[in-house]
Design a protein around this motif. Structure first.
Motif, PDB file in Angstrom:
ATOM      1  N   UNK A   1       0.830  -1.203   0.000  1.00 26.58           N
ATOM      2  CA  UNK A   1       0.000   0.000   0.000  1.00 26.58           C
ATOM      3  C   UNK A   1       0.871   1.262   0.000  1.00 26.58           C
ATOM      4  N   UNK A   2       1.901   1.292   0.829  1.00 32.27           N
ATOM      5  CA  UNK A   2       2.782   2.458   0.902  1.00 32.27           C
ATOM      6  C   UNK A   2       3.545   2.665  -0.406  1.00 32.27           C
ATOM      7  N   UNK A   3       4.034   1.575  -0.998  1.00 31.44           N
ATOM      8  CA  UNK A   3       4.781   1.692  -2.249  1.00 31.44           C
ATOM      9  C   UNK A   3       3.891   2.175  -3.393  1.00 31.44           C
ATOM     10  N   UNK A   4       2.694   1.614  -3.484  1.00 38.22           N
ATOM     11  CA  UNK A   4       1.775   2.018  -4.555  1.00 38.22           C
ATOM     12  C   UNK A   4       1.337   3.465  -4.344  1.00 38.22           C
ATOM     13  N   UNK A   5       1.028   3.830  -3.108  1.00 39.11           N
ATOM     14  CA  UNK A   5       0.617   5.208  -2.819  1.00 39.11           C
ATOM     15  C   UNK A   5       1.691   6.196  -3.234  1.00 39.11           C
ATOM     16  N   UNK A   6       2.932   5.921  -2.882  1.00 44.96           N
ATOM     17  CA  UNK A   6       4.022   6.847  -3.238  1.00 44.96           C
ATOM     18  C   UNK A   6       4.163   6.972  -4.742  1.00 44.96           C
ATOM     19  N   UNK A   7       4.038   5.881  -5.461  1.00 50.97           N
ATOM     20  CA  UNK A   7       4.151   5.934  -6.915  1.00 50.97           C
ATOM     21  C   UNK A   7       2.978   6.690  -7.546  1.00 50.97           C
ATOM     22  N   UNK A   8       1.781   6.473  -7.008  1.00 47.20           N
ATOM     23  CA  UNK A   8       0.614   7.208  -7.516  1.00 47.20           C
ATOM     24  C   UNK A   8       0.766   8.705  -7.282  1.00 47.20           C
ATOM     25  N   UNK A   9       1.261   9.082  -6.118  1.00 44.89           N
ATOM     26  CA  UNK A   9       1.463  10.494  -5.817  1.00 44.89           C
ATOM     27  C   UNK A   9       2.503  11.119  -6.736  1.00 44.89           C
ATOM     28  N   UNK A  10       3.501  10.357  -7.112  1.00 44.77           N
ATOM     29  CA  UNK A  10       4.516  10.880  -8.030  1.00 44.77           C
ATOM     30  C   UNK A  10       3.926  11.124  -9.411  1.00 44.77           C
ATOM     31  N   UNK A  11       3.052  10.245  -9.866  1.00 43.63           N
ATOM     32  CA  UNK A  11       2.436  10.417 -11.177  1.00 43.63           C
ATOM     33  C   UNK A  11       1.437  11.567 -11.173  1.00 43.63           C
ATOM     34  N   UNK A  12       0.607  11.648 -10.141  1.00 44.26           N
ATOM     35  CA  UNK A  12      -0.466  12.641 -10.099  1.00 44.26           C
ATOM     36  C   UNK A  12       0.039  14.037  -9.769  1.00 44.26           C
ATOM     37  N   UNK A  13       1.128  14.136  -9.057  1.00 44.42           N
ATOM     38  CA  UNK A  13       1.622  15.440  -8.633  1.00 44.42           C
ATOM     39  C   UNK A  13       1.217  15.725  -7.194  1.00 44.42           C
ATOM     40  N   UNK A  14       1.804  16.750  -6.641  1.00 44.24           N
ATOM     41  CA  UNK A  14       1.628  17.092  -5.227  1.00 44.24           C
ATOM     42  C   UNK A  14       0.208  17.559  -4.926  1.00 44.24           C
ATOM     43  N   UNK A  15      -0.380  17.011  -3.866  1.00 51.07           N
ATOM     44  CA  UNK A  15      -1.656  17.493  -3.358  1.00 51.07           C
ATOM     45  C   UNK A  15      -2.906  16.901  -3.987  1.00 51.07           C
ATOM     46  N   UNK A  16      -2.787  15.965  -4.922  1.00 50.06           N
ATOM     47  CA  UNK A  16      -3.971  15.401  -5.566  1.00 50.06           C
ATOM     48  C   UNK A  16      -4.440  14.114  -4.891  1.00 50.06           C
ATOM     49  N   UNK A  17      -3.504  13.232  -4.569  1.00 45.67           N
ATOM     50  CA  UNK A  17      -3.856  11.921  -4.001  1.00 45.67           C
ATOM     51  C   UNK A  17      -3.552  11.918  -2.513  1.00 45.67           C
ATOM     52  N   UNK A  18      -4.567  11.558  -1.745  1.00 44.74           N
ATOM     53  CA  UNK A  18      -4.434  11.553  -0.283  1.00 44.74           C
ATOM     54  C   UNK A  18      -4.087  10.165   0.247  1.00 44.74           C
ATOM     55  N   UNK A  19      -4.695   9.117  -0.309  1.00 44.09           N
ATOM     56  CA  UNK A  19      -4.482   7.785   0.232  1.00 44.09           C
ATOM     57  C   UNK A  19      -4.797   6.741  -0.831  1.00 44.09           C
ATOM     58  N   UNK A  20      -4.384   5.518  -0.557  1.00 43.43           N
ATOM     59  CA  UNK A  20      -4.686   4.391  -1.426  1.00 43.43           C
ATOM     60  C   UNK A  20      -5.231   3.278  -0.556  1.00 43.43           C
ATOM     61  N   UNK A  21      -6.375   2.754  -0.922  1.00 43.64           N
ATOM     62  CA  UNK A  21      -7.032   1.708  -0.141  1.00 43.64           C
ATOM     63  C   UNK A  21      -7.059   0.425  -0.957  1.00 43.64           C
ATOM     64  N   UNK A  22      -6.659  -0.679  -0.338  1.00 38.93           N
ATOM     65  CA  UNK A  22      -6.717  -1.985  -0.996  1.00 38.93           C
ATOM     66  C   UNK A  22      -8.038  -2.610  -0.610  1.00 38.93           C
ATOM     67  N   UNK A  23      -8.899  -2.850  -1.601  1.00 39.71           N
ATOM     68  CA  UNK A  23     -10.215  -3.406  -1.315  1.00 39.71           C
ATOM     69  C   UNK A  23     -10.290  -4.899  -1.599  1.00 39.71           C
ATOM     70  N   UNK A  24      -9.345  -5.414  -2.382  1.00 38.45           N
ATOM     71  CA  UNK A  24      -9.336  -6.858  -2.665  1.00 38.45           C
ATOM     72  C   UNK A  24      -7.905  -7.289  -2.910  1.00 38.45           C
ATOM     73  N   UNK A  25      -7.503  -8.362  -2.236  1.00 37.14           N
ATOM     74  CA  UNK A  25      -6.152  -8.902  -2.378  1.00 37.14           C
ATOM     75  C   UNK A  25      -6.255 -10.404  -2.130  1.00 37.14           C
ATOM     76  N   UNK A  26      -6.209 -11.168  -3.200  1.00 36.35           N
ATOM     77  CA  UNK A  26      -6.388 -12.625  -3.092  1.00 36.35           C
ATOM     78  C   UNK A  26      -5.252 -13.319  -3.839  1.00 36.35           C
TER      79      UNK A  26
END
Length: 158
Positions: free
Chosen positions: A131-156
């Motif tokens: 979750x932390x790794x994906x969140x950091x990568x998403x924030x880098x793509x989106x830019x500062x201040x757009x993405x607050x969090x990443x929630x994993x809803x399914x992991x099987x």
């Protein structure tokens, strides 16, 4: 008796010896307290004073869904596939822009999940790290201040 009276006084502690030590301790305490205040208040060593972090209230965010991603795993991994889904928590003002970036987000997550070792995914803290790794990568793509969090809803792992 006369010898005892004529003997010079034995050396005793000098009164001026403690003053420099005391001044040094007081000075160190003042400097340490001042440095603590400067760092704590953000006067020095602040991450980036020009970038303002967005403050969110419960009404200021929205979610961008990440559709279910299914990844085939190698035969030696002991599982056949990984099924993954999530939600990206974004600032409400950025929602339409983030929806347009959804294919890029899915590509990033898909690429990252293919690169992760299956043994790492079986560790107890795997979801937290993932979750932390994906969140950091998403924030880098989106830019500062757009993405607050990443929630994993399914992991099987099956």
């Amino acid at each position: 008796m006369s010898e005892i009276a004529d003997a010079p006084d034995a050396p005793g502690p000098k009164k001026g010896r403690m003053l420099p030590l005391l001044l040094g301790l007081v000075g160190a305490a003042l400097l340490g307290g001042g440095a603590f205040y400067a760092v704590y208040s953000g006067l020095v060593l602040s991450p980036n004073p020009k970038v303002q972090r967005a403050e969110y209230s419960p009404q200021d965010f929205d979610f961008v869904p990440i559709e279910v991603i299914t990844i085939s795993l190698p035969p030696q991994s002991g599982a056949r596939f990984l099924r993954f889904a999530g939600q990206i928590e974004v600032a409400e003002t950025s929602h339409s822009d983030m929806m347009r970036m959804q294919p890029r987000f899915i590509d990033l997550i898909n690429t990252y999940l293919h690169a992760v070792d299956i043994d790492d995914l079986r560790q107890p803290a795997a979801l937290i790290r993932l979750r932390a790794q994906v969140l950091r990568r998403l924030q880098m793509i989106a830019g500062e201040g757009h993405i607050r969090d990443f929630l994993i809803t399914e992991f099987i792992l099956d």
